[in-house]
Write an enzyme that holds these catalytic residues in place. Structure first.
Site, PDB file in Angstrom:
ATOM      1  N   ARG A  65     -11.699   1.781  -8.940  1.00  0.00           N
ATOM      2  CA  ARG A  65     -10.871   2.991  -9.321  1.00  0.00           C
ATOM      3  C   ARG A  65     -11.109   3.744 -10.516  1.00  0.00           C
ATOM      4  O   ARG A  65     -11.742   2.866 -11.586  1.00  0.00           O
ATOM      5  CB  ARG A  65      -9.589   2.696  -9.074  1.00  0.00           C
ATOM      6  CG  ARG A  65      -9.237   2.323  -7.573  1.00  0.00           C
ATOM      7  CD  ARG A  65      -7.609   2.138  -7.552  1.00  0.00           C
ATOM      8  NE  ARG A  65      -7.478   1.716  -5.937  1.00  0.00           N
ATOM      9  CZ  ARG A  65      -6.405   1.932  -5.298  1.00  0.00           C
ATOM     10  NH1 ARG A  65      -5.289   2.426  -6.059  1.00  0.00           N
ATOM     11  NH2 ARG A  65      -6.496   1.672  -4.010  1.00  0.00           N
ATOM     12  N   SER A  84      -6.975  -5.894  -6.106  1.00  0.00           N
ATOM     13  CA  SER A  84      -8.113  -6.686  -5.144  1.00  0.00           C
ATOM     14  C   SER A  84      -9.281  -6.613  -6.216  1.00  0.00           C
ATOM     15  O   SER A  84      -9.496  -5.616  -7.040  1.00  0.00           O
ATOM     16  CB  SER A  84      -8.053  -5.915  -3.908  1.00  0.00           C
ATOM     17  OG  SER A  84      -8.921  -4.625  -4.348  1.00  0.00           O
ATOM     18  N   SER A  85     -10.424  -7.363  -5.743  1.00  0.00           N
ATOM     19  CA  SER A  85     -11.542  -7.457  -6.286  1.00  0.00           C
ATOM     20  C   SER A  85     -12.114  -6.181  -6.217  1.00  0.00           C
ATOM     21  O   SER A  85     -13.317  -5.892  -6.863  1.00  0.00           O
ATOM     22  CB  SER A  85     -12.310  -8.458  -5.867  1.00  0.00           C
ATOM     23  OG  SER A  85     -12.155  -8.754  -4.614  1.00  0.00           O
ATOM     24  N   ASN A 117     -10.468  -3.057  -6.253  1.00  0.00           N
ATOM     25  CA  ASN A 117     -10.005  -1.851  -7.009  1.00  0.00           C
ATOM     26  C   ASN A 117     -10.540  -1.815  -8.252  1.00  0.00           C
ATOM     27  O   ASN A 117     -10.016  -0.669  -8.956  1.00  0.00           O
ATOM     28  CB  ASN A 117      -8.365  -2.556  -7.185  1.00  0.00           C
ATOM     29  CG  ASN A 117      -7.691  -2.485  -6.229  1.00  0.00           C
ATOM     30  OD1 ASN A 117      -6.524  -3.163  -5.884  1.00  0.00           O
ATOM     31  ND2 ASN A 117      -7.907  -1.506  -5.192  1.00  0.00           N
ATOM     32  N   ASP A 144       0.860  -1.381   0.037  1.00  0.00           N
ATOM     33  CA  ASP A 144      -0.091  -0.093   0.170  1.00  0.00           C
ATOM     34  C   ASP A 144       0.776   1.201   0.064  1.00  0.00           C
ATOM     35  O   ASP A 144       2.075   1.355   0.486  1.00  0.00           O
ATOM     36  CB  ASP A 144      -0.958  -0.069   1.247  1.00  0.00           C
ATOM     37  CG  ASP A 144      -2.068   0.858   0.904  1.00  0.00           C
ATOM     38  OD1 ASP A 144      -2.320   1.280  -0.003  1.00  0.00           O
ATOM     39  OD2 ASP A 144      -2.720   1.395   1.962  1.00  0.00           O
ATOM     40  N   GLY A 145       0.282   2.400  -0.549  1.00  0.00           N
ATOM     41  CA  GLY A 145       0.996   3.517  -0.481  1.00  0.00           C
ATOM     42  C   GLY A 145       1.573   4.043  -1.826  1.00  0.00           C
ATOM     43  O   GLY A 145       2.082   5.247  -2.027  1.00  0.00           O
ATOM     44  N   SER A 182      -7.958  -5.306   4.513  1.00  0.00           N
ATOM     45  CA  SER A 182      -8.548  -5.182   3.111  1.00  0.00           C
ATOM     46  C   SER A 182      -8.730  -6.455   2.225  1.00  0.00           C
ATOM     47  O   SER A 182      -8.418  -6.704   1.454  1.00  0.00           O
ATOM     48  CB  SER A 182      -7.247  -4.616   2.476  1.00  0.00           C
ATOM     49  OG  SER A 182      -7.305  -3.270   2.991  1.00  0.00           O
ATOM     50  N   HIS A 222       2.572   3.416  -8.955  1.00  0.00           N
ATOM     51  CA  HIS A 222       2.546   1.929  -9.308  1.00  0.00           C
ATOM     52  C   HIS A 222       3.664   1.606 -10.148  1.00  0.00           C
ATOM     53  O   HIS A 222       4.120   0.621  -9.956  1.00  0.00           O
ATOM     54  CB  HIS A 222       1.274   1.843 -10.044  1.00  0.00           C
ATOM     55  CG  HIS A 222      -0.277   2.195  -9.148  1.00  0.00           C
ATOM     56  ND1 HIS A 222      -0.585   1.804  -8.080  1.00  0.00           N
ATOM     57  CD2 HIS A 222      -1.175   2.929  -9.462  1.00  0.00           C
ATOM     58  CE1 HIS A 222      -1.562   2.063  -7.519  1.00  0.00           C
ATOM     59  NE2 HIS A 222      -2.072   2.747  -8.609  1.00  0.00           N
TER      60      HIS A 222
HETATM   61  C1  FPP Z   1      -2.102   0.145  -3.412  1.00  0.00           C
HETATM   62  O1  FPP Z   1      -1.538   1.385  -3.352  1.00  0.00           O
HETATM   63  C2  FPP Z   1      -1.249  -0.504  -4.514  1.00  0.00           C
HETATM   64  C3  FPP Z   1      -1.970  -1.055  -5.415  1.00  0.00           C
HETATM   65  C4  FPP Z   1      -3.445  -1.140  -5.622  1.00  0.00           C
HETATM   66  C5  FPP Z   1      -1.553  -1.851  -6.489  1.00  0.00           C
HETATM   67  C6  FPP Z   1      -0.134  -2.449  -6.232  1.00  0.00           C
HETATM   68  C7  FPP Z   1       0.567  -2.694  -7.451  1.00  0.00           C
HETATM   69  C8  FPP Z   1       1.949  -2.492  -7.831  1.00  0.00           C
HETATM   70  C9  FPP Z   1       2.959  -2.696  -6.778  1.00  0.00           C
HETATM   71  C10 FPP Z   1       2.226  -2.720  -9.138  1.00  0.00           C
HETATM   72  C11 FPP Z   1       2.954  -3.694  -9.680  1.00  0.00           C
HETATM   73  C12 FPP Z   1       2.678  -4.975  -9.087  1.00  0.00           C
HETATM   74  C13 FPP Z   1       3.508  -6.261  -9.737  1.00  0.00           C
HETATM   75  C14 FPP Z   1       3.057  -7.396  -9.053  1.00  0.00           C
HETATM   76  C15 FPP Z   1       4.197  -6.151 -10.703  1.00  0.00           C
HETATM   77  P1  FPP Z   1      -2.669   2.625  -3.300  1.00  0.00           P
HETATM   78  O2  FPP Z   1      -2.713   2.925  -4.703  1.00  0.00           O
HETATM   79  O3  FPP Z   1      -3.919   2.180  -2.743  1.00  0.00           O
HETATM   80  O4  FPP Z   1      -1.700   3.747  -2.625  1.00  0.00           O
HETATM   81  P2  FPP Z   1      -2.611   4.864  -1.644  1.00  0.00           P
HETATM   82  O5  FPP Z   1      -3.048   4.117  -0.398  1.00  0.00           O
HETATM   83  O6  FPP Z   1      -1.244   5.809  -1.215  1.00  0.00           O
HETATM   84  O7  FPP Z   1      -3.584   5.604  -2.323  1.00  0.00           O
END
Ligand code: FPP
Length: 259
Positions: free
Chosen positions: A75, A69-70, A72, A24-25, A198, A41
């Site tokens: 977004r 996630s299911s 996501n 996350d983050g 989550s 990302h």
């Molecule tokens: C959550 O951060 C992260 C995700 C929903 C996506 C995770 C995906 C990657 C790390 C990209 C590539 C993955 C692979 C396996 C190559 P957020 O967007 O919810 O962050 P926030 O809480 O700061 O909004």
């Protein structure tokens, strides 16, 4: 890149067998730099590479990463599309190298909702690495623990209806085996500072140690991973028993497998 335990930090000899990560983050990392969330990302994908490599070097047998996630899908479309493109690219780019290192790649989640080209890439990568006996790398895409448990129940009820499973003999092991991810989690890491599950591996995390890092995922590196592994190595995992019972079991004085 060899799978050895010698790269472990002092005191982290007790490794998790199954490490799961809520990455996350990414969004906050990008926003803090005045960039689009997708940039976060992309930076997150680099951190994925770093952590997979570090887990391999440390000899962690199973690594499960929560990529999409299911929930996501809610977004903005541009972010969803960007994430899907990133996942497809990462799988294509890294499959051969991971295969060389004997990594078995599994995509866990409902892949039927993904685009046909992505489903094809997934099938190819899983097939390529299916006979490998090194680390198992589960990448959760369109994954939710409740849908996973619901799908498992459907499977099991069908088996009961077909007479292949005796309802009175249904065990926890049967339920685990019917899930996308059958193995219990030992250590769950969540980056980004939030204390939430989550909808991730709810059944498998029944006895997991939980480590929340304030570090945003794109900044999570080997040093941060080692902090989590140190935390894990220092935990006393009692599985419902007392410390005294654990000490007796360790000395062989009592057999805790007997009721
Ligand atoms: C959550 O951060 C992260 C995700 C929903 C996506 C995770 C995906 C990657 C790390 C990209 C590539 C993955 C692979 C396996 C190559 P957020 O967007 O919810 O962050 P926030 O809480 O700061 O909004």
């Amino acid at each position: 890149m060899t799978a050895v335990n010698s790269a472990l930090p002092d005191g982290a000899a007790k490794l998790p067998r199954h490490l799961a990560v809520i990455m996350d983050g990414n969004g906050r990392w990008a926003q803090a730099r005045g960039q689009m969330r997708l940039k976060g990302h992309q930076a997150g994908a680099q951190a994925v590479r770093t952590v997979i490599k570090a887990a391999l070097m440390r000899g962690i047998p199973i690594l499960t990463l929560y990529a999409f996630s299911s929930e996501n899908w809610k977004r903005p479309a541009a972010e969803v599309n960007g994430l899907m493109t990133l996942l497809a690219r990462a799988l294509k780019e890294h499959a051969a190298e991971l295969h060389q290192h004997q990594v078995k790649i599994r995509i866990v989640g409902d892949v039927s909702a993904l685009s046909t080209p992505l489903q094809r890439t997934i099938a190819r990568v899983e097939e390529l690495t299916s006979q490998n006996h090194g680390m198992t790398l589960n990448i959760a895409i369109n994954y939710g623990a409740r849908p996973e448990i619901t799908a498992a129940l459907r499977k099991l009820i069908q088996q009961v209806q077909d007479g292949r499973l005796d309802l009175s003999a249904l065990s926890e092991a049967d339920i685990s085996a019917a899930l996308y991810v059958p193995q219990d989690v030992d250590l769950l890491i969540r980056t980004g500072g939030e204390f939430r599950l989550s909808n991730f591996l709810l059944w498998q995390c029944a006895y997991a140690e939980i480590y929340v890092s304030r570090v945003l995922w794109p900044d999570f590196d080997e040093i941060e991973l080692d902090k989590a592994l140190h935390f894990f190595a220092g935990r006393e995992r009692r599985f419902g028993m007392t410390s005294a019972q654990l000490a007796q079991a360790a000395s062989g004085a009592v057999d805790l497998t007997q009721p």
